[in-house]
Design a protein around this motif. Structure first.
Motif, PDB file in Angstrom:
ATOM      1  N   ARG A   1       7.102   2.061 -44.413  1.00 16.54           N
ATOM      2  CA  ARG A   1       7.812   2.954 -45.332  1.00 16.54           C
ATOM      3  C   ARG A   1       7.753   4.406 -44.870  1.00 16.54           C
ATOM      4  O   ARG A   1       8.689   5.179 -45.089  1.00 16.54           O
ATOM      5  N   TRP A   2       6.641   4.768 -44.226  1.00 13.55           N
ATOM      6  CA  TRP A   2       6.553   6.117 -43.659  1.00 13.55           C
ATOM      7  C   TRP A   2       7.620   6.298 -42.585  1.00 13.55           C
ATOM      8  O   TRP A   2       8.327   7.314 -42.559  1.00 13.55           O
TER       9      TRP A   2
ATOM     10  N   THR B   1       6.976   5.004 -52.833  1.00 18.53           N
ATOM     11  CA  THR B   1       5.562   5.334 -52.955  1.00 18.53           C
ATOM     12  C   THR B   1       4.810   4.276 -53.758  1.00 18.53           C
ATOM     13  O   THR B   1       5.398   3.619 -54.631  1.00 18.53           O
TER      14      THR B   1
ATOM     15  N   THR C   1      11.094   6.638 -44.004  1.00 20.01           N
ATOM     16  CA  THR C   1      11.316   7.931 -44.644  1.00 20.01           C
ATOM     17  C   THR C   1      11.549   9.027 -43.620  1.00 20.01           C
ATOM     18  O   THR C   1      12.568   9.737 -43.661  1.00 20.01           O
TER      19      THR C   1
ATOM     20  N   VAL D   1       7.445  14.022 -49.499  1.00 24.19           N
ATOM     21  CA  VAL D   1       6.807  12.832 -50.071  1.00 24.19           C
ATOM     22  C   VAL D   1       5.380  13.135 -50.513  1.00 24.19           C
ATOM     23  O   VAL D   1       4.913  12.639 -51.541  1.00 24.19           O
TER      24      VAL D   1
ATOM     25  N   LEU E   1       1.748   5.451 -47.760  1.00 19.02           N
ATOM     26  CA  LEU E   1       2.951   4.614 -47.867  1.00 19.02           C
ATOM     27  C   LEU E   1       2.844   3.324 -47.072  1.00 19.02           C
ATOM     28  O   LEU E   1       3.491   2.335 -47.410  1.00 19.02           O
TER      29      LEU E   1
END
Length: 232
Positions: free
Chosen positions: A93-94, A194, A97, A144, A89
């Protein structure tokens, strides 16, 4: 060593987080029983601490584990799950999340505890319950990771996840089990973040891309007949 260095550099957030957990675990392991209990309660994101110190308790609780002896297990899970998800990611973005899932699952699970206390189904002492750990973020990352795997591995992994988190939820669930379920669903809901979603990638039953890089291109327009051209 070069491979290890490259692996760590490719997932810096995972390894910084793991380092902090290692340090806090050493603190708990070396502290006296009384000090250890004070630390896990003071750093919990329970109802009392959320009322007194909402932002610090939400953030700090994700850097402690109650049993230092389980650090090795968490280290393995971080490498298998968090590191792979962060590499896929990207760190931003990780973090969005797993951080969002940690916060949402913590608040929702503690709201459940509050409702149970107000309904006299739990004692008022539960406002000081120990609620620390990294499992909510780990559950989201595990969700994810489903999209990273290709069929048929994806389906087996998904079934295993659902069984692992659903069985405790359906057999005398605690507020933690409820939080895990929320975090897992948030991980599943992170599909738009993603790379596969960004590329518009879909796969057929054999795991082959049906759109994206192998997308069929329309045939080129035929060249017009020179004799039919009109000057303007």
């Amino acid at each position: 060593m070069a491979r290890v260095r490259d692996w760590v550099r490719s997932s810096p957030g995972t390894h910084i987080w793991l380092l902090v957990i290692g340090i806090t675990s050493l603190v708990i392991a070396s502290a006296s029983e009384g000090l250890g209990q004070f630390l896990v309660h003071r750093t919990s994101s329970n109802i009392h601490e959320l009322n007194e110190h909402p932002l610090p308790s939400l953030l700090i609780s994700g850097f402690w584990i109650e049993r230092p002896g389980s650090f090795v297990l968490y280290a393995v899970l971080f490498e298998l799950v968090h590191a792979n998800v962060e590499r896929w990611l990207g760190s931003g973005r990780w973090l969005l999340t797993v951080g969002g899932a940690h916060i949402a699952a913590t608040l929702a699970s503690q709201e459940l505890v509050l409702l149970a206390i107000e309904g006299h189904r739990l004692p008022r002492s539960m406002t000081h319950v120990v609620d620390i750990g990294v499992s909510y973020g780990l559950a989201a990352a595990a969700g994810v990771l489903t999209y990273r795997l290709r069929p048929p591995w994806r389906y087996g992994y998904l079934c295993g996840l659902l069984v692992f988190f659903a069985v405790p939820l359906l057999t005398g669930a605690s507020f933690t089990d409820f939080g895990h379920a929320i975090a897992l669903v948030m991980g599943f809901a992170a599909w738009p973040l993603t790379p596969a979603a960004a590329a518009g990638e879909l796969r057929d039953h054999d795991g082959r891309p049906t759109t994206g890089g192998d997308r069929a291109q329309p045939p080129p327009d035929p060249e017009p007949d020179p004799g039919s051209r009109q000057e303007r």
